[in-house]
Enzyme design. Sequence first.
Site, PDB file in Angstrom:
ATOM      1  N   ASP A  73      58.334   0.704  59.116  1.00 59.75           N
ATOM      2  CA  ASP A  73      58.077  -0.739  59.099  1.00 59.75           C
ATOM      3  C   ASP A  73      59.231  -1.588  58.562  1.00 59.75           C
ATOM      4  O   ASP A  73      59.821  -1.242  57.536  1.00 59.75           O
ATOM      5  CB  ASP A  73      56.885  -1.053  58.187  1.00 59.75           C
ATOM      6  CG  ASP A  73      55.642  -0.243  58.487  1.00 59.75           C
ATOM      7  OD1 ASP A  73      54.634  -0.448  57.793  1.00 59.75           O
ATOM      8  OD2 ASP A  73      55.690   0.607  59.402  1.00 59.75           O
ATOM      9  N   ASP A  97      49.721   4.805  43.435  1.00 59.76           N
ATOM     10  CA  ASP A  97      49.680   5.075  41.985  1.00 59.76           C
ATOM     11  C   ASP A  97      49.454   6.564  41.714  1.00 59.76           C
ATOM     12  O   ASP A  97      49.357   7.359  42.654  1.00 59.76           O
ATOM     13  CB  ASP A  97      48.639   4.154  41.326  1.00 59.76           C
ATOM     14  CG  ASP A  97      47.204   4.608  41.552  1.00 59.76           C
ATOM     15  OD1 ASP A  97      46.293   3.866  41.136  1.00 59.76           O
ATOM     16  OD2 ASP A  97      46.968   5.691  42.128  1.00 59.76           O
TER      17      ASP A  97
END
Lengths: 153, 571
Positions: B60, B139
């Site tokens: 992207d 995370d």
Amino acid sequence: MTSLPSITLGDEKLIESTCRQTPNFNLCVQSLKSFPGSATADVRGLGLIMVKVMQSKANDAINKIRELQRSAPSPALTSCASKYNAIVVGDIPEANEAFSKGMPKFAENGANDAANEATFCENGFNGRSPLTQQNNAMRDVAAITAAIARQLL
Amino acid sequence: MANLSPIILLLALFSLIYGNAIASHHVYRNLQTQQSSDSSSNQPYRTAYHFQPPKNWINDPNGPMRYKGLYHLFYQYNPKGSVWGNIVWAHSVSKDLVNWIPLDAAIFPSQPSDINGCWSGSATMLPGGKPVILYTGIDPNNHQVQNLAFPKNLSDPFLREWIKSPKNPLMAPTVANKINSTSFRDPTTAWKGKDGYWRVLIGNKVNSVGRAVLYKSKDFVNWVEAKQPLHSAQGTGMWECPDFFPVLNNGPINVGLDTSVDGDHVRHVLKVSLDDKKHDYYLIGTYDASQDVFTPDNSQPVLRYDYGKYYASKTIFDDGKNRRVLFGWVNESSSQNDDIKKGWSGIHTIPRSIWLHKSGKQLIQWPVQEIENLRVNPVNWPTRLLKGGELLQVNGITAVQADVEISFQVREFQKAEVLKNWADPQILCGMKGAGVKGGIGPFGLLVLASKDLQESTAVFFRIFRYQNKNLVLMCSDQSRSSLNKENDMTPFGTFVDVDPLHENLSLRTLIDHSVVESFGGEGKACITSRVYPTLAINEKAQLYAFNNGTSSVRITRLSAWSMKKANINGN
């Protein structure tokens, strides 16, 4: 008399409902159930288990290729070695990270490519392949893995 | 001690762009293991003027923006290999959207809220010209969270270093908000409402309902989820890379609007990348700013930016040229094995200007004007008839690296094949490739063709009669593009909203070694494809105009140029 908690039944249901949406229900169920942890895994976890199954089939193919390279080397065999290297070095780590982190389209990508590489390997022998069993096994588990990834999209 | 490095980099940038390439040590130190000259013979598929780094995997485009007169483009990059993984934000800058200078990676795992990955996001310009980035981090629990980063040094025009907010993550899936922790990503550029609150969208899904979740904030740090998503749709799956922006209604062509603009003269566009379909879709509609709800004009059919290989795109408002610019990712159509062997995977398209067509029914895209600065050695044909069965070679240009514009005039409409039932255009292109003779068409271009025509990619039109109207099909047919069958050579197609009775049919195709970007109807229909010829490479590639229909068509215009190589990331 209290009824038994339905936890175990519920998880078998997940394996079965997940496998029903793959091209090979029996192979899917058998592959998953042979791994500890499948009973309590979510769909993402089942995907990760199938990636381990893919690894195992890739290893089978690579071992067979090495064996054949000693007795009957050929360009087709060398090409297969390269394709299985791509599966092990590219597709499988990609699918692993993708399932783990929640980007299933790259798990689908890796699994689809692995199935393709096995098919290309098989095609390279023009009908006289010594690796048909291994290539079919690789392709079948990869197709199941891709189908599980699709369910997460 | 004064920091001279930005000045040195700036000098290197200008000299690179203005033709005296200096291999500045300062600039090229960022290229890590620089490969020794990769000759075009062992890297026949590397592009000459499309955005890509020297090696490895990209996907992207991230946080594109314009700051102090320079364009910045970040992108998802794997520093370790040619498959997706280990993702960081790589970073390049440009004066002109064509030539790019590589810099060090800007954002990479460094705090708990992104320790397992730095995924996509967008830039927003805060008042006072201060850029900030919102991006998705992974995370320690492999949950998708949204983080804030801002430049360490605003006086560095290259914005090389970025600091992360110690308050990260600013938006996260919790037990309370019930957000799916593996379906929460890709924050958009934020826009400011009249109430002074910033709004941002995050891609999400609930089961198979795709959603653009909306968050609001006064200070860009404390974000509160809105009671409802901006928009959602059943059965669409995960919405990746959302984008939401205003366009001028019935405005002049190629004029854009700042993302926060709203009013009666404006329509809004909501775009999403569908995980399930692997395509980018958009809706034109109305934004109710008081309710923060978007209502599309039509839910069917949903249009795509590009009917070929194109994904994860996003736009920015370019305040230098007052236009909206679209950046998109094109992956490979080759096998992973081939990608590992060649050592790279993924490119971006040429940035496109994007605006609302005067009919209000669709967006128009066109390669940014700056790309035309690479055009050399023009070839122009006088208008001529292209009879059924004719094949005309376009000489005088480097066919493997070219820009072609061709226009056709059609007359014999009675010869058009009748289409009895509506069919999916991609399927139609698959069934009726360039080799299938038709009434009117197929006619168009054969690109990246070998001399013996064993290999070619056909980009063409075929005209049908459907429900008493002319229906124009545009195809990019890759099925004969390569003798290497390990490539994905699926043809692509779409209908073009042009009536050849009233106007000529135009086609522009940008050809660059392994990418073919085609624009039909002056930007109404776009198709990007990837091809990997084995014969039609480098100086062996040819370009032809062809007509495999029974009726003649008139070529009213053919202009073709060789394209110079751009300076892209030290290529």
